[in-house]
Design a protein around this motif. Structure first.
Motif, PDB file in Angstrom:
ATOM      1  N   CYS A  73       0.832  -1.211   0.000  1.00  0.00           N
ATOM      2  CA  CYS A  73       0.000   0.000   0.000  1.00  0.00           C
ATOM      3  C   CYS A  73       0.860   1.253   0.000  1.00  0.00           C
ATOM      4  N   ILE A  74       1.899   1.256   0.803  1.00  0.00           N
ATOM      5  CA  ILE A  74       2.796   2.411   0.880  1.00  0.00           C
ATOM      6  C   ILE A  74       3.448   2.647  -0.481  1.00  0.00           C
ATOM      7  N   ALA A  83       9.754  -3.166  -3.955  1.00  0.00           N
ATOM      8  CA  ALA A  83      11.126  -3.415  -3.515  1.00  0.00           C
ATOM      9  C   ALA A  83      11.787  -2.117  -3.044  1.00  0.00           C
ATOM     10  N   SER A  84      11.594  -1.030  -3.798  1.00  0.00           N
ATOM     11  CA  SER A  84      12.162   0.260  -3.401  1.00  0.00           C
ATOM     12  C   SER A  84      11.556   0.737  -2.092  1.00  0.00           C
ATOM     13  N   ARG A  87      13.116  -1.262   0.767  1.00  0.00           N
ATOM     14  CA  ARG A  87      14.470  -0.828   1.133  1.00  0.00           C
ATOM     15  C   ARG A  87      14.428   0.460   1.954  1.00  0.00           C
ATOM     16  N   LEU A  88      13.559   1.380   1.554  1.00  0.00           N
ATOM     17  CA  LEU A  88      13.466   2.642   2.280  1.00  0.00           C
ATOM     18  C   LEU A  88      12.847   2.429   3.665  1.00  0.00           C
ATOM     19  N   ILE A  89      11.844   1.576   3.750  1.00  0.00           N
ATOM     20  CA  ILE A  89      11.253   1.249   5.053  1.00  0.00           C
ATOM     21  C   ILE A  89      12.317   0.618   5.949  1.00  0.00           C
ATOM     22  N   ASP A  90      13.097  -0.314   5.397  1.00  0.00           N
ATOM     23  CA  ASP A  90      14.176  -0.946   6.173  1.00  0.00           C
ATOM     24  C   ASP A  90      15.145   0.100   6.710  1.00  0.00           C
TER      25      ASP A  90
END
Length: 162
Positions: A73-74, A83-84, A87-90
Motif C-alpha cells: 500500500c505504501i 522493492a524500493s 528498502r526505504l522502510i528498512d
C-alpha cells in the motif's frame, strides 16, 4: 508567481518559456510542470537542512497519514516499486523512525508505523511545509484557493481518465 518574475533556479521568467505558437493549454501544462519542479526543489532544500531526503520525508509522511499500511500500500501511495519501498522502510526502521509490526489479522503480513522518534522530524517537516505554503499562497483569498482546488481536481479527473 507573476509571469515576469524570474524563476529562482533558472533565472528565466515564466513568460519566457512560451513560444508565440503555444496554445493556452500548452502554457498551462508548462506552468504546472515548472511549478511542480520548483515546489519539489524548494522543499527538498528545506528537508535537506533537516538531514532528510525527499523519499525519506514522503515515506514518513505517508506512514504517519496511513498508519498500519502494508509495504504494498505504501508503495502504491508513493508510486514506487514494492522493492524500493521495502528498502526505504528498512532504512528508516534502522534509523528508528519507522517500525514493522505483525498484522493483527494476518501474521504473515507486516504493517508499518511511525515511531515516537519520528515525531520531531514530522513536526519540523510540517513547519517547513507551512512556511512554504504561506510563501506560495501569499495574497490568495480562501475563495481563490477553493477555486484553484476545484480546477486542479478537474484536471486530475481528466488526467486520470487516460
Amino acid at each position: 508567481m507573476s509571469t515576469n518574475a524570474p524563476d529562482a533556479s533558472t533565472g528565466k521568467t515564466m513568460k519566457s518559456l512560451f513560444t508565440e505558437t503555444d496554445t493556452l493549454q500548452r502554457q498551462v501544462g508548462i506552468r504546472l510542470s515548472v511549478l511542480a519542479r520548483l515546489l519539489r526543489n524548494t522543499f527538498d532544500r528545506k528537508a535537506a537542512s533537516l538531514q532528510a531526503t525527499r523519499s525519506q520525508w514522503t515515506m514518513i509522511a505517508i506512514v504517519a497519514r496511513y498508519p498500519g499500511s502494508t509495504q504494498r500500500c505504501i508503495a502504491e501511495y508513493l508510486d514506487m516499486s514494492e522493492a524500493s519501498a521495502g528498502r526505504l522502510i528498512d532504512k528508516l526502521c534502522q534509523e528508528g523512525l519507522l517500525e514493522r509490526r505483525a498484522k493483527e489479522d494476518d501474521r504473515r503480513a507486516r504493517v508499518v508505523y511511525v515511531t515516537e522518534a519520528a515525531a520531531p522530524v514530522l513536526a519540523a517537516l510540517g513547519e517547513a511545509a507551512t512556511e512554504n505554503e504561506a510563501q506560495l499562497f501569499k495574497g490568495f483569498s480562501d475563495a481563490e484557493l477553493e477555486q484553484m482546488c476545484a480546477f486542479m481536481d478537474r484536471v486530475h479527473a481528466n488526467a486520470s481518465e487516460g
